[in-house]
Design a protein around this motif. Structure first.
Motif, PDB file in Angstrom:
ATOM      1  N   ARG A  92      31.215  40.350  45.645  1.00 20.60           N
ATOM      2  CA  ARG A  92      30.083  40.688  44.595  1.00 20.60           C
ATOM      3  C   ARG A  92      30.760  41.652  43.717  1.00 20.60           C
ATOM      4  O   ARG A  92      30.244  41.981  42.846  1.00 20.60           O
ATOM      5  CB  ARG A  92      28.920  41.064  45.205  1.00 20.60           C
ATOM      6  CG  ARG A  92      28.396  39.985  46.200  1.00 20.60           C
ATOM      7  CD  ARG A  92      27.360  40.593  46.913  1.00 20.60           C
ATOM      8  NE  ARG A  92      27.915  41.369  47.921  1.00 20.60           N
ATOM      9  CZ  ARG A  92      26.957  42.155  48.736  1.00 20.60           C
ATOM     10  NH1 ARG A  92      25.689  42.252  48.565  1.00 20.60           N
ATOM     11  NH2 ARG A  92      27.638  43.014  49.532  1.00 20.60           N
ATOM     12  N   ARG A  93      31.734  42.483  44.266  1.00 20.91           N
ATOM     13  CA  ARG A  93      32.339  43.724  43.504  1.00 20.91           C
ATOM     14  C   ARG A  93      33.624  43.536  42.723  1.00 20.91           C
ATOM     15  O   ARG A  93      34.374  42.511  43.299  1.00 20.91           O
ATOM     16  CB  ARG A  93      32.253  44.802  44.311  1.00 20.91           C
ATOM     17  CG  ARG A  93      31.286  45.336  44.902  1.00 20.91           C
ATOM     18  CD  ARG A  93      31.346  46.705  45.943  1.00 20.91           C
ATOM     19  NE  ARG A  93      32.453  46.751  46.683  1.00 20.91           N
ATOM     20  CZ  ARG A  93      32.768  47.732  47.421  1.00 20.91           C
ATOM     21  NH1 ARG A  93      31.960  48.796  47.396  1.00 20.91           N
ATOM     22  NH2 ARG A  93      33.873  47.713  48.134  1.00 20.91           N
ATOM     23  N   LYS A  94      33.979  44.506  41.853  1.00 22.79           N
ATOM     24  CA  LYS A  94      35.360  44.138  41.355  1.00 22.79           C
ATOM     25  C   LYS A  94      36.012  45.519  41.515  1.00 22.79           C
ATOM     26  O   LYS A  94      35.458  46.554  41.398  1.00 22.79           O
ATOM     27  CB  LYS A  94      35.254  44.270  39.673  1.00 22.79           C
ATOM     28  CG  LYS A  94      34.568  43.147  38.972  1.00 22.79           C
ATOM     29  CD  LYS A  94      35.752  41.904  38.901  1.00 22.79           C
ATOM     30  CE  LYS A  94      35.233  40.872  37.881  1.00 22.79           C
ATOM     31  NZ  LYS A  94      35.970  39.740  38.051  1.00 22.79           N
ATOM     32  N   ALA A  95      37.350  45.147  41.813  1.00 18.68           N
ATOM     33  CA  ALA A  95      38.272  46.202  42.210  1.00 18.68           C
ATOM     34  C   ALA A  95      39.109  46.625  40.974  1.00 18.68           C
ATOM     35  O   ALA A  95      39.384  45.981  40.213  1.00 18.68           O
ATOM     36  CB  ALA A  95      39.207  45.776  43.462  1.00 18.68           C
ATOM     37  N   VAL A  96      39.229  48.062  40.995  1.00 19.86           N
ATOM     38  CA  VAL A  96      40.333  48.606  39.915  1.00 19.86           C
ATOM     39  C   VAL A  96      41.434  48.594  40.583  1.00 19.86           C
ATOM     40  O   VAL A  96      41.525  49.428  41.604  1.00 19.86           O
ATOM     41  CB  VAL A  96      39.576  49.508  39.255  1.00 19.86           C
ATOM     42  CG1 VAL A  96      40.455  50.265  38.240  1.00 19.86           C
ATOM     43  CG2 VAL A  96      38.305  49.502  38.709  1.00 19.86           C
TER      44      VAL A  96
END
Length: 157
Positions: A92-96
């Motif tokens: 559900r999240r975006k990694a940088v």
């Protein structure tokens, strides 16, 4: 030994030495294709690290809001230093993550900081520099590399 100066001079001299080292790094980065980076970006790159992070985690590490972290991420993404991808720990999240261009900045910075340290050792002597580092570690115990300087210097402090 001479007489000690006013108390405010010591932190200013420490900051001036810090700034000289950081300026040397940024001069080298600019000469090697990274002219738009600023000292704050070094904290960002360190906070992202080699494993990546999220905007929320980045903001917490830097001591800034999620929105400020997001704005910085967007600017660095546009310049090709970071990329966003699905977070392997939570879809559900975006990694940088740092791109190869971002990792080049970290590698180049490390080499330049090592060169600055060697120059300082030559200037004042390696034993005195080692003693200075030990003394600073005693005066500033705890986490050696606090990454929250951007938030600490911010307007809400």
């Amino acid at each position: 030994m001479g007489e000690a100066g006013p108390g405010h001079e010591l932190p200013l001299r420490l900051f001036a030495a810090f700034r000289a080292a950081v300026d040397a790094v940024h001069d080298d980065l600019a000469a090697h294709g990274h002219p738009d980076l600023r000292p704050m970006h070094g904290f960002v790159f360190q906070a992202i690290g080699t494993r990546g992070t999220t905007a929320v985690e980045l903001g917490a590490r830097l001591g800034v809001t999620k929105q400020a972290a997001g704005k910085t991420i967007a600017a660095l993404e546009q310049q090709g230093y970071v990329e966003r991808a699905p977070d392997p720990r939570d879809a559900r999240r975006k990694a940088v993550r740092l791109t190869p261009r971002g990792r080049d900045v970290l590698d180049r910075s490390a080499r330049t900081f090592a060169r600055v340290r060697a120059q300082w050792a030559e200037q004042i002597g390696p034993d005195r520099l080692d003693a200075l580092e030990a003394d600073l570690a005693a005066l500033a115990p705890g986490e050696a590399f606090r990454l929250d300087a951007p938030g600490w210097f911010g307007p809400d402090r």
